[in-house]
Every structure is written in structure tokens, then in C-alpha cells.
Design an enzyme around this catalytic site. Structure first.
Site, short mmCIF file in Angstrom:
data_model
loop_
_atom_site.label_atom_id
_atom_site.label_comp_id
_atom_site.label_asym_id
_atom_site.label_seq_id
_atom_site.Cartn_x
_atom_site.Cartn_y
_atom_site.Cartn_z
CG HIS A 53 -1.94 -1.03 1.26
ND1 HIS A 53 -3.06 -0.93 2.05
CD2 HIS A 53 -2.05 -2.21 0.60
CE1 HIS A 53 -3.82 -2.00 1.88
NE2 HIS A 53 -3.23 -2.79 1.00
CD GLU A 55 -2.06 4.15 3.16
OE1 GLU A 55 -3.23 4.34 3.52
OE2 GLU A 55 -1.73 3.37 2.24
CB CYS A 83 -6.61 -0.54 5.19
SG CYS A 83 -4.88 -1.06 5.15
CB CYS A 86 -2.08 1.65 6.21
SG CYS A 86 -1.68 0.79 4.66
#
Length: 149
Positions: A53, A55, A83, A86
Site C-alpha cells: 500500500h 502508506e 486501512c 496501514c
């Protein structure tokens, strides 16, 4: 301290992710003086890595640059509500402030869903600021998914 938004860079990263066929999410990590130390867009498909992801990639790069697993005083700006994975990574990194654009009622882990920062097991909770350039971030996501339906 003067607030400086790095959402424009995060949105550039999100657009680049979309161009690669990734869900358009971008993230930027800034040091305590507001200097950008890392930026990334989603690379889940490209790297065949469910943890890639934006992040996570930006946090990894920022930690490498700082030569530390902790980033106290640092901020993370991301185009979409993080999410749960993260959000938890941010707590472990000790990110001080989180700025995000679009809310994610389906998969968000900050203000929706798991609400990671409210759990007693969470050792660190950053300040959270939402809705920054939310309309543009939402538009990128809706346009991306509209082409796939």
C-alpha cells in the site's frame, strides 16, 4: 508550527498509481520540519505484494532514510483513509499526525471499520485530520473504478 499540506504530491502519486493499473492511492511522509522524506503510490499488483500500500511503502522509505523504525514528529499524508494494516503500521512508526483525503467507509481503519487508533492495544495514536482535498481524491477513485466495471 505552520501547517503545510503535501496532498498535492500525494495526489500525483495516486495518479501515477492509476496509470500503472493500481488503485489510485498516494502517500507522503514529511519530517518534523515539514520536508518530504518519502512518497509512494500503491504497487500491490506490480510487486505482487498485498502489503505494498502507498502508506506502507512511504513509511518503509522514510524509516530507511531516518535509519530508524520510529518516526516521532513526522507526518503522513494520504489520499484515502488508511486501512487497518496501514493505521497499525503508523502506530508502530509513532507517526505524529495523519492527514487524509477521502473517507473509506468500506475498508477504512481510522474513522470507519476497525478504528485502530481507538483500541486499548494501540500504543500510540497520531492526531488525525481528514477531508483534505477529499473531492479530488474521491474523483480519482471513482473514475478508476468506473473504467473497471
Amino acid at each position: 508550527m505552520t501547517f503545510t499540506s503535501h496532498m498535492d504530491i500525494a495526489l500525483e502519486e495516486a495518479r501515477a498509481a492509476a496509470a500503472r493499473g493500481e488503485v489510485p492511492v498516494g502517500a507522503v511522509v514529511a519530517d518534523p520540519k515539514g520536508r518530504i522524506v518519502a512518497q509512494a503510490g500503491n504497487r500491490i499488483r506490480e510487486l505482487s505484494d498485498p502489503t505494498a500500500h502507498a502508506e506502507i511503502l512511504a513509511l518503509r522509505a522514510a524509516c530507511a532514510a531516518a535509519k530508524s523504525e520510529r518516526l516521532p514528529g513526522y507526518t503522513l499524508t494520504v489520499t484515502l483513509e488508511p486501512c487497518a494494516m496501514c493505521a497499525m503500521a503508523m502506530t508502530h512508526a509513532r507517526i505524529s499526525r495523519l492527514y487524509y483525503g477521502a473517507s473509506d467507509p468500506k475498508s477504512g481503519g481510522v474513522d470507519h471499520g476497525a478504528r485502530v487508533f481507538t483500541h486499548s492495544q494501540t500504543h500510540h495514536m497520531p492526531e488525525v485530520f481528514d477531508g483534505i482535498a477529499a473531492e479530488e481524491a474521491e474523483h480519482l477513485l471513482k473514475a478508476f473504478f468506473a473504467t473497471r466495471r
